[in-house]
Design a protein around this motif. Structure first.
Motif, PDB file in Angstrom:
ATOM      1  N   ALA A 265       0.842  -1.199   0.000  1.00 10.98           N
ATOM      2  CA  ALA A 265       0.000   0.000   0.000  1.00 10.98           C
ATOM      3  C   ALA A 265       0.878   1.249   0.000  1.00 10.98           C
ATOM      4  O   ALA A 265       0.577   2.241  -0.677  1.00 10.98           O
TER       5      ALA A 265
ATOM      6  N   PRO B 161      -3.509   0.164  -5.097  1.00 10.77           N
ATOM      7  CA  PRO B 161      -4.877   0.448  -4.652  1.00 10.77           C
ATOM      8  C   PRO B 161      -5.461  -0.701  -3.827  1.00 10.77           C
ATOM      9  O   PRO B 161      -5.030  -1.851  -3.944  1.00 10.77           O
ATOM     10  N   LEU B 162      -6.471  -0.359  -3.023  1.00 15.46           N
ATOM     11  CA  LEU B 162      -7.088  -1.343  -2.140  1.00 15.46           C
ATOM     12  C   LEU B 162      -7.616  -2.546  -2.905  1.00 15.46           C
ATOM     13  O   LEU B 162      -7.409  -3.687  -2.480  1.00 15.46           O
ATOM     14  N   GLU B 163      -8.318  -2.318  -4.020  1.00 13.62           N
ATOM     15  CA  GLU B 163      -8.883  -3.449  -4.758  1.00 13.62           C
ATOM     16  C   GLU B 163      -7.802  -4.382  -5.284  1.00 13.62           C
ATOM     17  O   GLU B 163      -7.986  -5.604  -5.321  1.00 13.62           O
ATOM     18  N   ASN B 164      -6.645  -3.819  -5.639  1.00 14.12           N
ATOM     19  CA  ASN B 164      -5.530  -4.659  -6.090  1.00 14.12           C
ATOM     20  C   ASN B 164      -4.926  -5.450  -4.944  1.00 14.12           C
ATOM     21  O   ASN B 164      -4.509  -6.598  -5.116  1.00 14.12           O
TER      22      ASN B 164
END
Length: 232
Positions: free
Chosen positions: A174, A179-182
């Protein structure tokens, strides 16, 4: 390395790869420092095989330290190889490097190499037999006693510390801008598209495929590096 993994390292990713991981530079530079020291006794005109050369960072570090060495850069992703060429040309080092934009098994026969590097490559081979064959292919190209520094993600998912380490690892990527979805997808695919073999299993694969028992020389969360010597 599987074709879909190679396709992941396309032109856009290659162009931003080094910048993306710059926030983690202190962690990523340590294996390069250890490699320079581990290889310091090699001949003045040593030949170094760099498997999965990526954007050429390990070649840059070694070539600057040892001006008499020559390198073979093996990289199947065309876009990554192009960045590697550009970086080495800009540093005035491309005349000391042979570029092979394909897989290791297609590298033409030639004189044995004195040492090899393989950073964050073999963990993309999730089949243990294929991964073992990969290490054997490196050993075949080294002189007797030739050195290998390899670094990969290694994790025992059954270990009680695994979840804590994974949480820290996700925080690290991070920090590198993922990104969070990744990150969620990364966690789901860990052990599927990236091997989740324990350090002991990785060491066994190396030792069973042309090398003496490797010595772990580095760890940072899931990244581990080993120093190995070709057997025989």
């Amino acid at each position: 390395m599987k074709n879909d993994v190679v396709a992941h390292f396309d032109k856009d990713r290659a162009a931003t790869y080094d910048e993306q991981w710059k926030p983690l530079a202190p962690m990523m530079e340590a294996p390069h420092l250890l490699t320079r020291i581990a290889f310091s006794a090699l001949p003045e005109r040593a030949r170094i095989l760099c498997v999965g050369a990526g954007t050429g960072t390990e070649i840059l570090r070694l070539a600057e330290a040892y001006p008499g060495w020559r390198f073979a850069a093996v990289e199947p992703a065309e876009a990554m190889m192009e960045v590697c060429r550009q970086r080495l040309e800009a540093a005035g080092l491309s005349d000391r490097c042979d570029f092979h934009q394909s897989y290791l098994e297609t590298l033409p026969p030639g004189p044995a190499f004195d040492a090899a590097t393989c950073f964050l490559v073999s963990h993309f081979l999730t089949d243990a037999a294929a991964r073992g064959a990969f290490f054997a292919s490196i050993a075949e190209r080294l002189s007797a006693g030739g050195l290998l520094v390899s670094a990969d993600l290694a994790a025992d998912i059954k270990d009680s510390a695994f979840n804590r380490l994974m949480a820290l690892w996700l925080d690290l990527i991070a920090a590198a801008g993922m990104p969070l979805e990744n990150r969620i997808r990364y966690r789901e695919l860990f052990g599927v598209e990236v091997a989740a073999q324990s350090p002991q299993e990785v060491e066994a694969l190396i030792a069973e495929n042309g090398f003496e028992a490797p010595t772990q020389i580095y760890q940072s969360v899931f990244i581990r590096a080993w120093l190995s010597r070709r057997a025989g």
